[in-house]
Each structure stands twice: as C-alpha cells, then as structure tokens.
Design an enzyme around this catalytic site. Structure first.
Site, PDB file in Angstrom:
ATOM      1  N   ARG A  35      27.282  67.708  73.201  1.00 11.48           N
ATOM      2  CA  ARG A  35      28.778  67.277  72.851  1.00 11.48           C
ATOM      3  C   ARG A  35      29.114  68.485  71.788  1.00 11.48           C
ATOM      4  NH1 ARG A  35      31.063  61.823  73.312  1.00 11.48           N
ATOM      5  NH2 ARG A  35      29.574  60.369  73.582  1.00 11.48           N
ATOM      6  N   THR A  41      27.962  59.152  70.578  1.00 11.28           N
ATOM      7  CA  THR A  41      29.431  57.902  71.266  1.00 11.28           C
ATOM      8  C   THR A  41      29.610  56.926  69.454  1.00 11.28           C
ATOM      9  OG1 THR A  41      27.813  57.480  73.539  1.00 11.28           O
ATOM     10  CG2 THR A  41      29.709  55.449  72.388  1.00 11.28           C
ATOM     11  N   LYS A  51      36.762  51.399  64.375  1.00  8.42           N
ATOM     12  CA  LYS A  51      36.982  50.982  62.750  1.00  8.42           C
ATOM     13  C   LYS A  51      38.610  51.279  62.375  1.00  8.42           C
ATOM     14  CE  LYS A  51      34.380  48.940  64.374  1.00  8.42           C
ATOM     15  NZ  LYS A  51      33.434  48.700  65.021  1.00  8.42           N
ATOM     16  N   GLY A 178      33.107  40.795  75.756  1.00  6.41           N
ATOM     17  CA  GLY A 178      32.565  40.822  74.582  1.00  6.41           C
ATOM     18  C   GLY A 178      32.955  41.855  73.529  1.00  6.41           C
ATOM     19  N   VAL A 233      36.238  38.930  88.190  1.00  8.10           N
ATOM     20  CA  VAL A 233      36.181  39.497  88.878  1.00  8.10           C
ATOM     21  C   VAL A 233      36.292  40.620  89.709  1.00  8.10           C
ATOM     22  CG1 VAL A 233      37.808  42.140  88.465  1.00  8.10           C
ATOM     23  CG2 VAL A 233      37.829  40.685  86.067  1.00  8.10           C
ATOM     24  N   GLY A 268      29.922  45.470  79.179  1.00 13.25           N
ATOM     25  CA  GLY A 268      28.610  45.770  78.888  1.00 13.25           C
ATOM     26  C   GLY A 268      28.746  47.285  79.499  1.00 13.25           C
ATOM     27  N   ARG A 269      26.866  47.588  78.886  1.00 15.79           N
ATOM     28  CA  ARG A 269      26.839  49.108  79.299  1.00 15.79           C
ATOM     29  C   ARG A 269      25.276  49.466  79.406  1.00 15.79           C
ATOM     30  NH1 ARG A 269      30.064  52.869  75.847  1.00 15.79           N
ATOM     31  NH2 ARG A 269      28.601  54.507  75.536  1.00 15.79           N
ATOM     32  N   ALA A 317      24.211  50.397  66.896  1.00 14.95           N
ATOM     33  CA  ALA A 317      23.751  52.171  66.223  1.00 14.95           C
ATOM     34  C   ALA A 317      22.929  51.472  65.129  1.00 14.95           C
ATOM     35  CB  ALA A 317      25.435  52.723  65.725  1.00 14.95           C
ATOM     36  N   HIS A 441      31.486  35.148  40.425  1.00 13.54           N
ATOM     37  CA  HIS A 441      32.789  34.587  40.676  1.00 13.54           C
ATOM     38  C   HIS A 441      33.937  34.840  40.197  1.00 13.54           C
ATOM     39  CE1 HIS A 441      36.225  31.077  41.327  1.00 13.54           C
ATOM     40  NE2 HIS A 441      35.966  31.476  40.270  1.00 13.54           N
TER      41      HIS A 441
HETATM   42  P1  NAI Z   1      29.175  42.414  75.909  1.00 15.08           P
HETATM   43  O1  NAI Z   1      27.650  42.749  76.707  1.00 15.08           O
HETATM   44  O2  NAI Z   1      28.947  42.427  74.666  1.00 15.08           O
HETATM   45  O3  NAI Z   1      30.450  41.535  77.074  1.00 15.08           O
HETATM   46  C1  NAI Z   1      30.433  42.304  77.793  1.00 15.08           C
HETATM   47  C2  NAI Z   1      31.208  40.684  78.516  1.00 15.08           C
HETATM   48  O4  NAI Z   1      32.188  40.992  79.965  1.00 15.08           O
HETATM   49  C3  NAI Z   1      30.003  39.435  78.699  1.00 15.08           C
HETATM   50  O5  NAI Z   1      30.506  37.764  78.082  1.00 15.08           O
HETATM   51  C4  NAI Z   1      30.549  39.466  79.551  1.00 15.08           C
HETATM   52  O6  NAI Z   1      29.931  37.909  80.219  1.00 15.08           O
HETATM   53  C5  NAI Z   1      31.434  39.710  80.890  1.00 15.08           C
HETATM   54  N1  NAI Z   1      31.710  40.095  82.071  1.00 15.08           N
HETATM   55  C6  NAI Z   1      30.834  40.910  83.031  1.00 15.08           C
HETATM   56  N2  NAI Z   1      31.414  41.165  84.435  1.00 15.08           N
HETATM   57  C7  NAI Z   1      32.412  40.373  84.069  1.00 15.08           C
HETATM   58  C8  NAI Z   1      33.514  40.474  85.344  1.00 15.08           C
HETATM   59  N3  NAI Z   1      33.330  40.609  86.603  1.00 15.08           N
HETATM   60  N4  NAI Z   1      34.393  39.284  85.713  1.00 15.08           N
HETATM   61  C9  NAI Z   1      34.986  39.251  83.725  1.00 15.08           C
HETATM   62  N5  NAI Z   1      34.155  39.409  83.087  1.00 15.08           N
HETATM   63  C10 NAI Z   1      32.584  39.863  83.378  1.00 15.08           C
HETATM   64  O7  NAI Z   1      29.499  44.452  76.401  1.00 15.08           O
HETATM   65  P2  NAI Z   1      30.595  45.158  75.917  1.00 15.08           P
HETATM   66  O8  NAI Z   1      31.604  44.534  74.801  1.00 15.08           O
HETATM   67  O9  NAI Z   1      31.444  45.988  76.352  1.00 15.08           O
HETATM   68  O10 NAI Z   1      29.595  45.565  74.920  1.00 15.08           O
HETATM   69  C11 NAI Z   1      29.078  46.554  75.272  1.00 15.08           C
HETATM   70  C12 NAI Z   1      27.528  47.077  74.204  1.00 15.08           C
HETATM   71  O11 NAI Z   1      28.078  48.088  72.721  1.00 15.08           O
HETATM   72  C13 NAI Z   1      26.381  45.951  73.235  1.00 15.08           C
HETATM   73  O12 NAI Z   1      25.247  46.031  73.833  1.00 15.08           O
HETATM   74  C14 NAI Z   1      27.331  45.698  72.593  1.00 15.08           C
HETATM   75  O13 NAI Z   1      26.429  44.481  71.483  1.00 15.08           O
HETATM   76  C15 NAI Z   1      27.923  47.063  71.577  1.00 15.08           C
HETATM   77  N6  NAI Z   1      29.184  47.327  71.057  1.00 15.08           N
HETATM   78  C16 NAI Z   1      28.389  46.885  69.212  1.00 15.08           C
HETATM   79  C17 NAI Z   1      29.932  47.053  68.437  1.00 15.08           C
HETATM   80  C18 NAI Z   1      29.853  45.884  66.970  1.00 15.08           C
HETATM   81  O14 NAI Z   1      28.303  46.235  67.119  1.00 15.08           O
HETATM   82  N7  NAI Z   1      30.331  45.237  66.502  1.00 15.08           N
HETATM   83  C19 NAI Z   1      30.807  47.893  69.098  1.00 15.08           C
HETATM   84  C20 NAI Z   1      30.938  47.836  70.649  1.00 15.08           C
HETATM   85  C21 NAI Z   1      29.778  47.794  71.329  1.00 15.08           C
END
Ligand code: NAI
Length: 462
Positions: A35, A41, A51, A178, A233, A268-269, A317, A441
C-alpha cells in the site's frame, strides 16, 4: 542482496507491531508493504476511519437529541459530507505517518511493494530478493462476499467503499448483523439514512452473550435501524445508482425483494494470502484458508511464521498486535505468550458493546457452576447525567471460587471499561477482588464494581 534477521510481510497492526518489537529486541528488521501508506486495513480502511465517522455522527446525534435538554440552544449542525470525509482522511494520515515515524525511530526498513516467498529465508519484492533468517507473514484479511453478489464499491460496497461513499444514501441495506454492519449501519442511520439490516441468523452479533444480543438489538431498533432476521440473501441486482436485494426467509422459504441506494456487504472476512507463494512452499493451510501455525506462530516450514487475521482466531487488530509482539519475542529467544482466553471484543456503536471471556451460553453448555452479577447503568449517576444510562454490566463468576469467568458490557465507554476486568482475569481475580477495590465517584467504572458486588452480597445502587 540485503540481509535481515527478520522480514515482516504486511504492516497492519500485527505486522508493524511485530516489526517494532523485533527491532527493539535488537534484530535487524524490514517490513514489506505494498500500500502507499503503512498501517494495513485497520489504519487505512478499517478501525481508525470508521471510528472517525462514528465520532462525527455521534456528535451530530448529541446536538440533535440532547443539546437542547441541557440548555444548549440553537440550530442543529448540518452535515458537510465532504468535510466529514476530509476529517476522516486527516485522521488516517496522522496515524499512518505515525507508523512511518516509528519505523524510522526503530531503524526498520520499509520495503515498498508486494512480497512473495520464493523459498525459506528469502523474500522477493519486485525484482529484488532480500535475505532474512526469519519471515513473519502478517498479510491480514479481505472482505468475503456472497455468491450472487458483485461488489463495485459504489452501490454494492464492503466496509472499504462504505467509508468513502460519494454522498449520504437515502436508504442502505446492510447484509449481515455483525460488527462491521452494525458500526457502519449506525453511522449512516445517525446521518439520516434509512438503514435496514438483513441477517441470516435469529440473533445479531453471533457468538455474543444472548442477553446482550437482545438488549443491543432493542437499542439499535430504538435508534431507527430496521432488522429482518432469519433471512438468507440470495442475490443483489445493481444498477449505477440503485440495488435490489433478494432474500429468503428461513422460516417459510418465502422470497422477498428490498430496494436501496447502497448495499453494504458485511458477511465476514477471509484470510488474505494471495501472491505469497505459500502453496509452492508447501505451507499447511486450514480448510478456511488460514495459515496453520504451532503454539509459537511458526508454520510447518522452519523460519516462516504467521500472525493476525491470516491465522486462526478472532480477526481483531489487538489479537494480531499481541501475536506480533509474542512472535518477535520467540524469534529473539524469549518466551512470547498470548492468553487467548482474555481477548476483549468491542463494538464501537453508541452505546458500545464489549465482552471478554465466556458467555453465559458457553458456561451452560460446559456445565459450569456459575453466578451472575448484573448492574444497570440506570443506577449510575454519571451515566444519567450524560444521557448514557442505557445498558448494563454483567459479570460471570465461578459459583464456588468466585473467580471471574467472563464479562459483558453494553453501555457508555464499554470498550474502555472492559479492560479493568481483563486485568482482573489475567491475575485470576475473584469478583470480590473487584468489589473490594475502591472506584472513584462519579465514574462509569462504578457500574463494573457494582456488578462485581452483585456477584456477592448485592449491588448498593440497585
Ligand atoms: P461478522 O462475522 O462479524 O458478521 C457477519 C454476519 O453476516 C453474521 O451475523 C452472519 O450470520 C451474517 N451473514 C452471513 N451470510 C449471510 C447471508 N447470506 N444473508 C444474511 N446474513 C448473512 O462479519 P463482519 O461484520 O463482516 O466483520 C468481519 C470481521 O472483522 C470480524 O471478524 C470482526 O470481528 C472484524 N471487525 C472487528 C471490529 C471491531 O472489533 N470493532 C470492527 C470491524 C471488523
């Protein structure tokens, strides 16, 4: 040919932290990054920019909903989207330049370009081959889409496109309830977008404590997010400006269609290891495309290590950072260690959601004898003053030993509050240890202490 003790491939939170720790431990270190800026990322198109937008949109929410109540009168601010994006980009720039500074300070060479490993001990970048006694692969992850869904990063976007939309959409469909979907869904909802979330399962945020899932969904619905649960979906049909999402309800297999200006695919990723040449090296991979490692992050090829999103475990991360430090220590002949039982998870919505350790469902399934201490932010003076009394702290402790087994917080600054419990868990503390610790407090942290008290003779303010 340059000679290094360690070459790290990838400069995300796993890679850059590993590189810094290697250098601090006296190892001659380089980091390969293709990059234009360091940070991967997380800093460029993930944690940090999201954020910034969460912060800006929350300020707008406060101005619209709470300022007048405090006697702060006047017109609510209007949104200058381009300026908001510029602010976000400035935050990214400050952070990525910060890593560049740290590399210089620690005498780490940034080898610019995409790296591959032609053989153990060598990393190829462009036409140059660099020698390294050890290689750490920290190549991260990429968004995984669904069959029948083509990403164009304009109308059908991953988190990357969602962070730079050309305008604020009128209607957004989020596929997947998610972490990413709910964080970015909240941003746009607060900016005035109608947000509809379509989720395959019957509960949001899979793997989280059930009680928190329910309370969280209710709060998000109160904020205006719509949810279609138990829906798979099937496909997304997009034009240059609109999209149609076709989904099937799992309960009766009925097919439905929903329209939107933008569709965010957050399902998901998956590990990103393209172009590294791992196949040819014979590096063992899991069925899910993760690089397999031993307990010291070494692959089956001696001298090649892997950390972060491209190996097993939560894609977080801070998990990658911990592995980066520990892996560097192992390479330097020390005893690097990561306690995978105490890795917090945080969702940066408002209110925030944070967890560490076991959920109640996991304890039940394991047949553990546990007790629950719960305290609502309604009983916390500071939270009431700040219009932040939604949510609770829930501590799970062993019924006999009182040792803390897990904690789940939904409420103000949950992502910060959780660390007190992480430290307690690292020290094998009991709920009573937390309850007997004086808490200032008025602070949100008092809610943590009250939940710990509730594991014993009872909370005071409930
Ligand atoms: P995720 O794994 O958290 O959630 C994906 C959701 O999509 C699940 O609830 C699943 O059931 C749903 N899904 C899957 N296929 C589907 C379909 N065909 N139709 C409808 N729903 C469906 O994935 P997300 O949010 O993309 O995050 C990816 C990764 O990035 C995670 O491992 C997450 O921990 C990480 N991440 C963490 C953050 C944090 O710690 N604040 C911020 C952003 C990402």
């Amino acid at each position: 040919m340059a000679q290094y003790d360690v070459i790290v491939i990838g400069s995300g939170p796993g890679g850059y932290v590993a590189a810094i720790r290697c250098a601090q431990l006296g190892l001659k270190t380089a980091c390969v990054e293709g990059r234009e800026t360091l940070g991967g990322t997380c800093l460029n198109v993930g944690c940090i920019p999201s954020k910034a937008l969460l912060h800006a949109s929350h300020q707008l929410h406060e101005a619209e909903h709470n300022f007048a109540k405090m006697g702060l009168k006047g017109k609510s601010p209007s949104v200058d989207w381009n300026q908001m994006l510029a602010y976000k980009d400035d935050v990214i720039g400050q952070n990525t330049k910060g890593i560049e500074f740290l590399f210089k300070k620690n005498k780490i060479d940034w080898i610019k370009g995409w790296g591959s490993i032609p053989e153990a001990g060598r990393v190829k970048v462009g036409d140059d081959v660099h020698e390294a006694r050890n290689i750490i692969v920290a190549s991260g992850s990429e968004a995984s889409s669904l069959p029948g869904v083509e990403i164009d990063e304009k109308v059908v976007v991953t988190s990357t496109g969602a962070l730079e939309l050309s305008k604020i959409p009128k209607k957004m469909i989020v596929i997947g309830a998610g972490v990413i979907g709910l964080e970015l869904g909240s941003v746009y909802s607060r900016l005035g977008t109608e947000v509809q979330v379509i989720e395959f399962l019957d509960a949001i945020t899979p793997g989280m404590d059930g009680e928190v899932q329910k309370a969280f969904q209710k709060l998000l619905q109160k904020q205006g997010l719509g949810f279609t649960m138990g829906a798979a979906v099937q496909k997304v049909d997009a034009t240059k400006t609109k999209a149609k999402v076709t989904y099937k309800l799992r309960k009766d297999d009925s097919e439905h269609v929903m329209d939107a200006d933008v569709v965010l695919v957050s399902t998901g990723r998956r590990p990103y290891t393209d172009g590294l040449g791992l196949d040819a090296l014979g590096i063992e991979m899991s069925q899910r495309g993760q690089i397999k490692t031993d307990a010291h992050w070494q692959t089956n090829v001696k001298g090649i290590y892997a950390i972060g999103d491209c190996i097993d475990g939560p894609m977080l991360a801070h998990k990658a950072e911990d592995e980066g430090m520990a892996c560097a220590e192992v390479i330097a002949g020390k005893h690097g260690h990561v306690n995978y039982g105490v890795i917090p998870g945080v969702i940066y919505t408002h209110p925030e959601v944070a967890n560490v350790g076991q959920t109640e469902e996991q304890l039940k399934e394991a047949g553990r004898n546990y007790k629950v201490g719960k305290f609502s932010f309604m009983g916390n003076g500071r939270a009431k003053a700040n219009f932040a009394a939604d949510g609770f702290v829930k501590i799970l402790a062993d019924k006999d030993s009182d040792r803390i087994l897990g904690a789940h917080i939904i409420g103000p600054m949950a992502g910060d509050l959780i660390h007190e419990i992480c430290v307690a868990m690292e020290f094998g503390a009991s709920a009573e240890d937390l309850a007997l610790t004086c808490h200032a407090h008025p602070t949100y942290s008092e809610a943590v202490r009250e939940a710990a008290l509730a594991c014993g003779d009872g909370a005071i303010h409930m």
